[in-house]
Design a protein around this motif. Structure first.
Motif, PDB file in Angstrom:
ATOM      1  N   CYS A 141       0.919  -1.166  -0.055  1.00  0.00           N
ATOM      2  CA  CYS A 141      -0.023   0.095   0.070  1.00  0.00           C
ATOM      3  C   CYS A 141       0.858   1.218   0.075  1.00  0.00           C
ATOM      4  CB  CYS A 141      -0.840  -0.122   0.790  1.00  0.00           C
ATOM      5  SG  CYS A 141      -1.822   1.409   1.510  1.00  0.00           S
ATOM      6  N   LEU A 142       1.960   1.481   0.826  1.00  0.00           N
ATOM      7  CA  LEU A 142       2.833   2.447   0.878  1.00  0.00           C
ATOM      8  C   LEU A 142       2.051   3.609   1.347  1.00  0.00           C
ATOM      9  CD1 LEU A 142       5.008   2.280  -2.240  1.00  0.00           C
ATOM     10  CD2 LEU A 142       5.646   1.363  -0.105  1.00  0.00           C
ATOM     11  N   PRO A 143       1.221   3.495   2.749  1.00  0.00           N
ATOM     12  CA  PRO A 143       0.377   4.558   2.959  1.00  0.00           C
ATOM     13  C   PRO A 143       1.161   5.983   3.039  1.00  0.00           C
ATOM     14  CG  PRO A 143       0.609   2.738   4.752  1.00  0.00           C
ATOM     15  CD  PRO A 143       1.543   2.787   3.686  1.00  0.00           C
ATOM     16  N   ALA A 144       0.289   6.819   2.735  1.00  0.00           N
ATOM     17  CA  ALA A 144       0.515   8.574   2.780  1.00  0.00           C
ATOM     18  C   ALA A 144       1.219   8.767   4.060  1.00  0.00           C
ATOM     19  CB  ALA A 144      -0.523   9.343   2.019  1.00  0.00           C
ATOM     20  N   THR A 147      -0.731   9.331   7.787  1.00  0.00           N
ATOM     21  CA  THR A 147      -2.003   8.557   7.778  1.00  0.00           C
ATOM     22  C   THR A 147      -2.332   8.275   9.453  1.00  0.00           C
ATOM     23  OG1 THR A 147      -1.700   7.806   5.656  1.00  0.00           O
ATOM     24  CG2 THR A 147      -3.037   6.576   7.114  1.00  0.00           C
ATOM     25  N   CYS A 158      -3.491   4.794   0.361  1.00  0.00           N
ATOM     26  CA  CYS A 158      -2.468   3.950  -0.244  1.00  0.00           C
ATOM     27  C   CYS A 158      -1.943   4.848  -1.472  1.00  0.00           C
ATOM     28  CB  CYS A 158      -2.717   3.026  -0.992  1.00  0.00           C
ATOM     29  SG  CYS A 158      -3.158   1.659   0.260  1.00  0.00           S
ATOM     30  N   THR A 159      -0.370   4.887  -1.479  1.00  0.00           N
ATOM     31  CA  THR A 159       0.326   5.867  -2.597  1.00  0.00           C
ATOM     32  C   THR A 159       0.937   4.778  -3.546  1.00  0.00           C
ATOM     33  OG1 THR A 159       2.255   5.698  -1.206  1.00  0.00           O
ATOM     34  CG2 THR A 159       0.869   7.666  -1.044  1.00  0.00           C
ATOM     35  N   GLN A 160       0.824   3.590  -3.429  1.00  0.00           N
ATOM     36  CA  GLN A 160       1.133   2.573  -4.545  1.00  0.00           C
ATOM     37  C   GLN A 160       0.569   2.918  -5.994  1.00  0.00           C
ATOM     38  OE1 GLN A 160       3.422   0.247  -6.209  1.00  0.00           O
ATOM     39  NE2 GLN A 160       3.335  -0.594  -4.224  1.00  0.00           N
ATOM     40  N   THR A 161       1.529   2.970  -6.859  1.00  0.00           N
ATOM     41  CA  THR A 161       1.011   3.134  -8.242  1.00  0.00           C
ATOM     42  C   THR A 161       0.943   2.143  -9.002  1.00  0.00           C
ATOM     43  OG1 THR A 161       3.388   3.523  -8.947  1.00  0.00           O
ATOM     44  CG2 THR A 161       2.406   5.753  -8.303  1.00  0.00           C
TER      45      THR A 161
END
Length: 324
Positions: A141-144, A147, A158-161
């Motif tokens: 997910c790579l949380p912002a 958060t 999530c910041t996952q692209t």
């Protein structure tokens, strides 16, 4: 004077076409192949167009805080090799060695194919509906930054692209690798057990020393038949080692796959305790040995029941003789 005949009875062109189609449908495996294609199409549609339900999660949940393994112990391609190509090669080789008729080749491969595609479809339907987070969700997910850690958040945090990498994080239950492995390798184990007659005549005990020699299968053959299940279990365990799933995910996935494999096997083969367990059912109604036409057909299930009754009578006769 006799009344004119009506074409509604099938005498006209349309009736002839319908009658021909009906005979074709009843004497072939057309319905099985149409069903297989429908299952395959549904599976592909889910793969390309369906996103999973996204459960809310918390950043302080240790159950989803495991690292993301970039290199898997059993990648998807290897799962196909172990659960599809190896079973396909072994069942084909077994039938070639035993000089099996065309019908036996046909239903063996058809049963394996249906087992794998049905298990995969059911697994993906459940995966997307449940939307359970994987153990490595936070790494995906790579949380912002900023958060909240003690609150439930949504996928919007999530910041996952990477689209697949992110959304696949909510496809934990059940394990697809496990269900696929047990559907293919479980089917192989059942097939080998039938061909080696591991459980044949298992209900004929207590008939004396000679009968026990006939009933009891040797351990080596039993281990050969159990080896595919061990392989499927190791594939399932690897999913826990890679933190893709937990034990609950792989346990349910394995049970689902094996259940589908057994269901698919029994559609074409007698029970493993049958005296004819190494031979498939005759085929569709009116199908002969090659499954095309001219035989007694009926999938042989009535024959199974009759065989069981006859065996019971024979056992009674032998017991009576032993008492005398």
């Amino acid at each position: 004077m006799a009344p004119p005949r009506s074409n509604s009875s099938g005498g006209g062109p349309s009736g002839g076409i319908l009658a021909s189609f009906s005979r074709f449908w009843q004497r072939t495996y057309a319905s099985d192949y149409i069903g297989f294609v429908l299952l395959l199409v549904c599976y592909l549609l889910i793969q390309f167009f369906v996103e999973p339900f996204h459960r809310m999660f918390s950043l302080n949940d240790l159950r989803i805080s495991f690292p993301h393994a970039e290199v898997e112990r059993v990648p998807l391609l290897h799962d196909f090799i172990y659960a599809l190509f190896i079973p396909l090669g072994l069942v084909t080789a077994t039938n070639l060695i035993t000089r099996a008729p065309r019908h036996k080749h046909h239903v063996t491969i058809l049963g394996l194919a249906i087992s794998l595609i049905l298990a995969s479809l059911l697994t993906d339907i459940i995966k997307n509906a449940v939307g359970r987070p994987r153990p490595d969700l936070l790494a995906r997910c790579l949380p912002a930054p900023g958060t909240p850690r003690d609150q439930l958040v949504t996928v919007a945090a999530c910041t996952q692209t990477g689209h697949h990498k992110l959304h696949d994080g909510w496809r934990s239950f059940p394990s697809g690798h496990s269900s696929f492995a047990f559907a293919g390798l479980g089917y192989l184990a059942l097939f080998l057990a039938g061909q080696m007659r591991i459980f044949a005549h298992a209900g004929a005990g207590n008939l004396g020393e000679h009968a026990q020699k006939v009933v009891r299968g040797d351990l080596v053959r039993a281990l050969v038949c159990g080896a595919p299940l061990l392989g499927a279990t190791m594939i399932a365990i690897s999913r826990c080692q890679d933190y893709r799933h937990d034990v609950y995910d792989v346990g349910v996935g394995g049970l689902l796959g094996y259940t589908v494999g057994y269901w698919s096997y029994r559609r074409y083969w007698p029970r493993l305790g049958s005296g004819r367990c190494e031979e498939p059912y005759a085929g569709p109604p009116e199908a002969g040995e090659d499954g095309v036409g001219g035989g007694r057909g009926g999938y042989g299930r009535l024959g199974d029941e009759e065989e069981g009754l006859a065996r019971g009578r024979n056992v009674g006769i032998e017991l009576g003789a032993l008492r005398m």
